[in-house]
Structures are given as structure tokens and as C-alpha cells.
Design an enzyme around this catalytic site. Structure first.
Site, PDB file in Angstrom:
ATOM      1  N   HIS A 204      41.924  39.116  37.193  1.00 53.66           N
ATOM      2  CA  HIS A 204      40.770  39.044  36.297  1.00 53.66           C
ATOM      3  C   HIS A 204      40.716  37.676  35.618  1.00 53.66           C
ATOM      4  CE1 HIS A 204      38.347  40.129  32.649  1.00 53.66           C
ATOM      5  NE2 HIS A 204      37.694  40.829  33.552  1.00 53.66           N
ATOM      6  N   SER A 407      42.086  53.010  45.910  1.00 53.66           N
ATOM      7  CA  SER A 407      40.965  52.483  45.141  1.00 53.66           C
ATOM      8  C   SER A 407      39.714  53.335  45.276  1.00 53.66           C
ATOM      9  CB  SER A 407      40.670  51.049  45.607  1.00 53.66           C
ATOM     10  OG  SER A 407      39.527  50.541  44.969  1.00 53.66           O
TER      11      SER A 407
END
Length: 486
Positions: A204, A407
């Protein structure tokens, strides 16, 4: 449970007196352009370029519109407003139109990891109070309107989840996921002042923001096609800097591809490179999947029984808190390197921010109590099941797609139409876009999106001028269905 669109209608007023809007209501009367237009290339805003196709090509990054063009002006009241009531009527009209706009935009939300399936009507009674948890959550300050008892209850729940005893952990509820990362990296820097920060390229952006803010030396580690950290490259970079401690960011779900770094392999590579546990600090960025993975069978465990220093997750993502917030947990032994006593507060300063939202802990406490472990496990299973369904349907439609094993983020070819991207609020990077399947994302919504995408693609590629993007360099040739890799 009641969806957020209903909450907007039913929960706006604490007394329930909300006037429903007519079906023919015109949103554009005040809230213009529900789907923002593409920023013009000549306005100096959207000129930044992104590398695509393995760095061989460049695409201009398309930024959102300048909100100054549609902002709602703050004006001074007229002398007779209290008598006429015109101002109150005008503001009520603006808010009603805004509520209608929010309801409409919520219908087309797919690209960002926010759980919009919630009902917090029971907490509206607390909105009259200015609840502020300033200072350390474990040490009461002189400001008495706080929610520390809820905050510590939430922290205890997460400490148990990650297997850290009450007398061994410290943590707090942050204002967002980024703050959790900033705090985790800061603790690592304070524990190992001359440490080098290692993070995969797909971490991120807040991780690299932390490196800039703290003036830390940072090594970007390469990634696999899945988005997972390349541990061979990680070890090679460690060996080049054996004279300095290592501060490592491990991702439990990368931002774009939802990849999960192999924590055990990261620790193994540190040991192979000669780093003892007192010479490394691991921060685990669990933003979304940090709360999902504990409920996935056969998923690797994130636990403080392993040599990690801190874990952070977002509260407004999988949990479904309506305001940005997060949870940061670290070892109690580390926090002394960061904390200072503040007489003004009659508390300790160990957080990034001073004043902290005291409502967020109550929302988190409320959801954790209502759902519990079984409730979260059920929602995780639903998300993973729906994500696999969506990935399979994309491939059946001839659209290249990838879904990592642990995921619910489905990666696929970037649509060719920026208006379509903005309508469905997709997150894009280079040639790829993604849909994050959250508890509020139903099979029906996924079908609606895919049907529209298939129709649009028929138009985009009709005359052969445009072709589907090649995503082989992003997700591997096996997941690409462009003309070259079919």
C-alpha cells in the site's frame, strides 16, 4: 441485515421523521454529475503517467474531477432567516438531494474494499455526544466523554484473534488503515533506529509514505505475478545490507491483487540471511484480509507466536464500520520506545493522532458482538464463493482474469471506457482493474456488472480499432486472454 442504502433513508434523523423522495426526483438539481466526468488532459491535473506492459508503454493517469466545480458554497445567513425559515428549508433540500445521490452511488460500488452491509440504527442515540478518546486507550484522561471501555474491549478481541495475552499487548483504534501502517512502521523505526525498511512493490502507498515521513532508507522488493513478495529478491537485498537491522512490511492482501505474502517464508529468509530476532521487526499490514484469513481453512496463521512486531487492520472494510477507522496491535514491550506522558491530558501519548474518534470503537464493538466468530466465518465463505463465481464467469465471457487463492479480489482486463469505470467505481492500475467481493456484493450485482461489461466490450471492439488489453505482464500469461495469449 439492512443495507446501507436503507440506512441512509431510515437513519438520517434520530426521531425517524424523514420524508421519502419521489421516484422522479432530479439528483442533478443540486448534486451534479453523479458519474464524474474524466479530467481533461489540458487542465494540468491528469498529466501524470503510469508504466504499463512491463514498463514498455506509458498511460496517462486519469484523475478525478476538481470538486471546486461542484462544491456546495457556505453562505452567511440573512437577517430574517430565523423568521422565514428559508435557510433551514434550503439546507434540508440539499441534504435530501445528497442522500439520494449517496443511495444511487452505493448501488454501483464494486472496486473498493468497503462492506456496505450494515445497520447501526441502535447507535443513533449516541450521535448527540462529542466522544473523544484522546491519549492512551488504557489510561483515562481528564476528558470524561470517552469510549475507552468499548475500545479496550475491541482491542482485547483482536489480541485474542492474533494470540497475544492481555498483559503483553498494546494497541489502539486508529482513524484509518494508513494510520495503523504509519504507527507500525514508526514503532519499528523506534525499536531499530538505523533499520532499513523492506516492502514489496505492491505494498500500500502508505508504507512508502511512512518511509518518506520518517526519512527511512527503503528497499522495494520485487513481486511475483500473483502480487506476492518475491522472497528470493528479498533475501538478496537483505544480504546487501547485513550491517543494518531490517524493518519489514508483510502484506496480508495487497491493494490491487489481494495477494498474501508468505510470512513464514519471509521469516525463514531473514534467518538464512543471518538476521537474529533482535535485528528485525515485522509489521503486518492486514488491511482487509487480516480479518478474513483467520476464518479461512488451511490459511497460514497471522499470530504473535511468530516473531512479528505489529498487526493493523481496517475497521471500515470487512467489519463494515460506516466511518474510516482501524485497529493497531503491537507488543507492549515495544511501545515504551515511543510513548511520553502528557500532563495536559493526564494520560500517555503513544498514538499518531491526539484526538481520536470515540464513536468508532462503539461501532466496532457493536458489530463484533452481533456477528462473533461464526458470523464472520459465514461472511468470509460467502465472499470467497462469490469471488470464484465471478472469476469463472469473466473467463467464460473471454475476459482475462485472476483470483489469488486466499483472496476475494478479482483482477481482470481494464475496461476501455473511463465513464464505465467511474460508474462502477472500479480501482485500476495499468492494464488491470479489480472488483473486491464484499459481504454486500451479491451474485445479482456481479451478474449485472458482467452483463453490462460484455455489452460494452462488443461496442469497444466492434470495428477492430481497439483490442482487449494484454495483462500477461501483470498477472501472467495463463490469466491473459488477449489476442496474443488466448
Amino acid at each position: 441485515m439492512v443495507g446501507s442504502a436503507d440506512v441512509l433513508v431510515n437513519g438520517l434523523s434520530t426521531n425517524g421523521a424523514v420524508e421519502l423522495l419521489p421516484d422522479d426526483f432530479d439528483v442533478s438539481a443540486i448534486i451534479k454529475d453523479p458519474v464524474p466526468p474524466v479530467v481533461a488532459a489540458d487542465n494540468g491535473i491528469g498529466k501524470e503517467e503510469a508504466k504499463i506492459n512491463g514498463g514498455k508503454e506509458k498511460r496517462e493517469i486519469v484523475l478525478g474531477r476538481n470538486i471546486h466545480t461542484t462544491c456546495l458554497e457556505v453562505t452567511e445567513p440573512e437577517a430574517d432567516d430565523e423568521i422565514t425559515g428559508d435557510r433551514d428549508a434550503h439546507m434540508a433540500s440539499v441534504l435530501a438531494r445528497y442522500r439520494k445521490s449517496l443511495t444511487e452511488r452505493t448501488k454501483y460500488h464494486l472496486g473498493y474494499p468497503y462492506n456496505l452491509d450494515f445497520d447501526y440504527g441502535a447507535l443513533s442515540q449516541l450521535q448527540h455526544f462529542s466522544i473523544n478518546n484522546l491519549g492512551d486507550p488504557f489510561i483515562e484522561s481528564n476528558y470524561g466523554v470517552h469510549s475507552r471501555q468499548f475500545e479496550v474491549g475491541v482491542l482485547d478481541w483482536f489480541a485474542r484473534l492474533w494470540e497475544l495475552e492481555k498483559n503483553e499487548y498494546w494497541g489502539y483504534i486508529t482513524n484509518c488503515g494508513t494510520e495503523g501502517n504509519l504507527h507500525g512502521i514508526l514503532v519499528g523505526r523506534e525499536v531499530l533506529p538505523d533499520g532499513i525498511l523492506y516492502a514489496s512493490r505492491e505494498s500500500h502507498y502508505s508504507i512508502f509514505k511512512a518511509a518518506r515521513m520518517y526519512r527511512m532508507e527503503c528497499e522495494k522488493v520485487e513481486t511475483l505475478n500473483s502480487g506476492e513478495i518475491d522472497c528470493d529478491d528479498f533475501k538478496a537485498k537483505l544480504l546487501r545490507h547485513q550491517d543494518k537491522p531490517a524493518i519489514i512490511n508483510v502484506n496480508i492482501g495487497t491493494t490491487v491483487k489481494g495477494a498474501v505474502d508468505d510470512l513464514d517464508l519471509v521469516i525463514q529468509k531473514l534467518e538464512e540471511a543471518g538476521f537474529s530476532q533482535d535485528r528485525f521487526y515485522i509489521h503486518v499490514d492486514g488491511a482487509l484480509f487480516g480479518l478474513m484469513m483467520p476464518f479461512v481453512k488451511r490459511a497460514p496463521k497471522v499470530t504473535f507466536k511468530k516473531p512479528i512486531g505489529s498487526v493493523s487492520v481496517s475497521g471500515h472494510k470487512f467489519v463494515g464500520c460506516p466511518m474510516p477507522c482501524g485497529v493497531q496491535i503491537t507488543r507492549l514491550e515495544h511501545i515504551n520506545a515511543l510513548s511520553r506522558n502528557v500532563e495536559y491530558l493526564a494520560s500517555r501519548d503513544a498514538t499518531i493522532m491526539g484526538s481520536r474518534n470515540g464513536h468508532a470503537p462503539i461501532f466496532l464493538w457493536y458489530t463484533l458482538n452481533r456477528k462473533g466468530y461464526r458470523g464472520f466465518q459465514k461472511e468470509v465463505q460467502k465472499c470467497l464463493r462469490n469471488a470464484h463465481y465471478f472469476k469463472d464467469r469473466l473467463i467464460e465471457a473471454g475476459i482475462g482474469a485472476m483470483l489469488n487463492e486466499l483472496s476475494s479480489t478479482v483482477v481482470f482486463e481494464r475496461p476501455h471506457d473511463e465513464e464505465f469505470i467511474r460508474k462502477w467505481q472500479l480501482a485500476c492500475k495499468g492494464n488491470i482493474a479489480h472488483v473486491v467481493v464484499m459481504p454486500n456484493v451479491t451474485i445479482e450485482k456481479l451478474d449485472d456488472f458482467l452483463n453490462e461489461l460484455v455489452q460494452k466490450r462488443a461496442t469497444w471492439f466492434e470495428d477492430g480499432t481497439f483490442q482487449p488489453y494484454c495483462i500477461a505482464s501483470d498477472v501472467g500469461e495463463n490469466s491473459c486472454l488477449c489476442a496474443q495469449h488466448k
